[in-house]
Write a protein that holds these residues in place. Structure first.
Motif, mmCIF file in Angstrom:
data_model
loop_
_atom_site.group_PDB
_atom_site.id
_atom_site.type_symbol
_atom_site.label_atom_id
_atom_site.label_comp_id
_atom_site.label_asym_id
_atom_site.label_seq_id
_atom_site.Cartn_x
_atom_site.Cartn_y
_atom_site.Cartn_z
ATOM 1 N N TYR A 120 4.119 -106.037 -11.293
ATOM 2 C CA TYR A 120 4.361 -107.438 -11.189
ATOM 3 C C TYR A 120 3.923 -108.088 -12.469
ATOM 4 O O TYR A 120 2.987 -107.684 -13.297
ATOM 5 C CB TYR A 120 2.956 -108.209 -10.203
ATOM 6 N N VAL A 121 4.837 -109.166 -13.309
ATOM 7 C CA VAL A 121 4.612 -109.885 -14.413
ATOM 8 C C VAL A 121 4.273 -111.022 -14.211
ATOM 9 O O VAL A 121 4.874 -112.068 -13.489
ATOM 10 C CB VAL A 121 6.057 -109.770 -15.340
ATOM 11 N N CYS A 122 2.984 -111.378 -14.819
ATOM 12 C CA CYS A 122 2.625 -112.983 -14.582
ATOM 13 C C CYS A 122 3.326 -113.895 -15.153
ATOM 14 O O CYS A 122 3.692 -113.695 -16.229
ATOM 15 C CB CYS A 122 1.119 -112.829 -14.922
ATOM 16 N N ALA A 123 3.597 -114.924 -14.572
ATOM 17 C CA ALA A 123 4.257 -116.361 -15.155
ATOM 18 C C ALA A 123 3.814 -117.552 -13.905
ATOM 19 O O ALA A 123 3.714 -117.102 -12.626
ATOM 20 C CB ALA A 123 5.721 -116.151 -15.102
ATOM 21 N N PRO A 124 3.723 -118.496 -14.497
ATOM 22 C CA PRO A 124 3.214 -119.737 -13.550
ATOM 23 C C PRO A 124 4.035 -119.684 -12.255
ATOM 24 O O PRO A 124 5.216 -119.879 -12.192
ATOM 25 C CB PRO A 124 3.417 -120.896 -14.223
ATOM 26 N N ILE A 125 2.969 -119.868 -11.186
ATOM 27 C CA ILE A 125 3.717 -119.892 -9.604
ATOM 28 C C ILE A 125 3.506 -121.311 -9.417
ATOM 29 O O ILE A 125 2.664 -122.077 -9.647
ATOM 30 C CB ILE A 125 2.984 -118.962 -8.658
ATOM 31 N N ASN A 126 4.809 -121.825 -8.917
ATOM 32 C CA ASN A 126 4.743 -123.315 -8.387
ATOM 33 C C ASN A 126 4.458 -123.365 -7.204
ATOM 34 O O ASN A 126 5.124 -122.831 -6.132
ATOM 35 C CB ASN A 126 6.071 -124.186 -8.591
ATOM 36 N N LEU A 127 3.576 -124.371 -6.523
ATOM 37 C CA LEU A 127 3.078 -124.562 -5.144
ATOM 38 C C LEU A 127 3.694 -126.055 -4.976
ATOM 39 O O LEU A 127 3.434 -126.958 -5.532
ATOM 40 C CB LEU A 127 1.568 -124.789 -4.882
ATOM 41 N N GLY A 128 4.623 -125.980 -3.901
ATOM 42 C CA GLY A 128 5.404 -127.335 -3.581
ATOM 43 C C GLY A 128 6.676 -127.498 -3.998
ATOM 44 O O GLY A 128 7.140 -128.723 -3.967
ATOM 45 N N SER A 129 7.523 -126.365 -4.334
ATOM 46 C CA SER A 129 8.889 -126.764 -4.698
ATOM 47 C C SER A 129 9.779 -127.161 -3.542
ATOM 48 O O SER A 129 10.774 -127.581 -3.762
ATOM 49 C CB SER A 129 9.245 -125.266 -5.158
ATOM 50 N N ASN A 130 9.477 -126.772 -2.277
ATOM 51 C CA ASN A 130 10.444 -126.993 -1.063
ATOM 52 C C ASN A 130 9.568 -128.079 -0.144
ATOM 53 O O ASN A 130 10.277 -129.398 -0.081
ATOM 54 C CB ASN A 130 10.866 -125.732 -0.386
ATOM 55 N N THR A 131 8.608 -127.497 0.269
ATOM 56 C CA THR A 131 7.748 -128.504 1.141
ATOM 57 C C THR A 131 6.330 -128.850 0.598
ATOM 58 O O THR A 131 5.910 -127.980 -0.009
ATOM 59 C CB THR A 131 7.880 -128.120 2.683
ATOM 60 N N ASP A 132 5.876 -129.754 1.019
ATOM 61 C CA ASP A 132 4.675 -130.197 0.351
ATOM 62 C C ASP A 132 3.456 -129.325 0.908
ATOM 63 O O ASP A 132 3.045 -129.216 2.147
ATOM 64 C CB ASP A 132 4.225 -131.831 0.565
#
Length: 352
Positions: A120-132
């Motif tokens: 696994y290579v780390c990069a920012p994960i987004n929470l909320g791209s599809n549903t809140d």
């Protein structure tokens, strides 16, 4: 034209067939009822997901991976571009999307499992791209909160997009993440008009509550910006400068906007909503959207789908740019998150 009113607290009255359904059910008005239909309860189904981190290669997005603990969204925003995804689960993008929700009950375990993989290579994960991630059912399910705990344990950077004031419940975790430059939040703010919010985003937080969320997050030194999305011609676009100014006064450090997107089943749902609430304005609104989408109600092309094109879209972009500069809402340095801290619990941090 006869238009049905939505159930109390819901964004749409319709439940159109999903595009994969082999049969269709057509409701017919027999003239017996002309009052507001009764409220409709929310159902939450459990799903054992196979994966939790979704990858994308979109040049329009500032992240390449995301987490969505829930399918469907109780906020009921009439314009939500995620509505068509409910068809994959044999449910309607209409009222089903708002009332028949799916919780990925193994999301937290899956997240920990995927972050622990050797490659696994780390990069920012987004929470909320599809549903809140902070829709009302999060109060009981707590999948977002427990995911944040994992991300904190692994020292993994995360960005959050929400219009839910429930985010303030997690100030303890967000503060710890912020101390290590591991979190940035964007609060979605579409209108300052409570009545427009009520009919357009029925179960989302009130405008004042979202501004308060910005203020509290900033007071806790958590990087926070405002997302004015979507901008809808002749509905909320006149508020753009006011939205940005109020967000700035509340403490927002950066801003972004998006033009209305109407993919697949969202377009007829939005047209029905216009006829129900703005019948005299509906054709003008749709005309401006078509002018900004090459003559159609939707344009899926990268580069134009978020902004639109043509005179109206260009003017909106110019207004945003001028307001952004005037208000100083372009401080993005605090949104540069630190990936070098990533380390599974018990692991060893990199020396360089």
């Amino acid at each position: 034209m006869s238009v049905s009113l939505p159930p109390r607290g819901r964004g749409t009255a319709s439940n159109p067939h999903n595009r994969f359904a082999p049969t269709r059910i057509i409701a017919t008005d027999d003239g017996w009822f002309d009052e507001v239909p009764p409220s409709r309860a929310t159902e939450v189904r459990a799903e054992t997901a196979k994966t939790i981190i979704t990858r994308n290669q979109s040049p329009d997005l500032p992240f390449d991976r995301s987490i969505n603990p829930y399918r469907g969204c109780e906020h009921g925003c009439i314009y939500c571009y995620a509505r068509p995804s409910h068809a994959y689960w044999d449910m309607s993008p209409g009222i089903d999307f708002e009332t028949k929700l799916i919780a990925k009950t193994n999301a937290v375990a899956l997240l920990e499992q995927q972050l622990s993989k050797p490659g696994y290579v780390c990069a920012p994960i987004n929470l909320g791209s599809n549903t809140d991630p902070y829709q009302p059912i999060e109060r009981q399910q707590q999948l977002t909160r427990n995911s944040l705990k994992v991300l904190l344990d692994y020292r993994h950077p995360v960005t959050i997009v929400t219009k839910g004031s429930l985010i303030l419940r997690d100030l303890d975790l967000l503060s710890q993440l912020a101390e290590q430059r591991l979190v940035a939040v964007m609060i979605s703010l579409t209108t300052l008009d409570d009545e427009l919010k009520r009919i357009m985003e029925p179960r989302a937080a009130a405008p004042a509550a979202r501004l308060r969320a910005i203020r509290v997050l900033r007071d806790k030194r958590i990087p926070v910006g405002v997302l004015c999305a979507p901008m809808i011609p002749m509905i909320n676009d006149s508020e753009l400068e006011h939205l940005l100014a109020e967000a700035k006064n509340a403490g927002a450090q950066s801003a972004a906007y998006m033009f209305l997107r109407l993919p697949r089943e969202v377009a007829p749902l939005f047209e029905e909503w216009l006829q129900a609430h703005y019948p005299q304005r509906a054709e003008h609104v749709l005309s401006l959207i078509r002018q900004s989408r090459g003559g159609e109600l939707y344009d899926s092309r990268f580069g134009s789908r978020m902004r639109g094109e043509g005179a109206f879209a260009q003017l909106l972009a110019q207004r945003f740019t001028v307001a952004l500069k005037r208000l100083g809402l372009n401080r993005r340095e605090s949104f540069n998150l630190d990936c070098s801290r990533f380390c599974p619990p018990g692991g060893q941090l990199a020396l360089l």
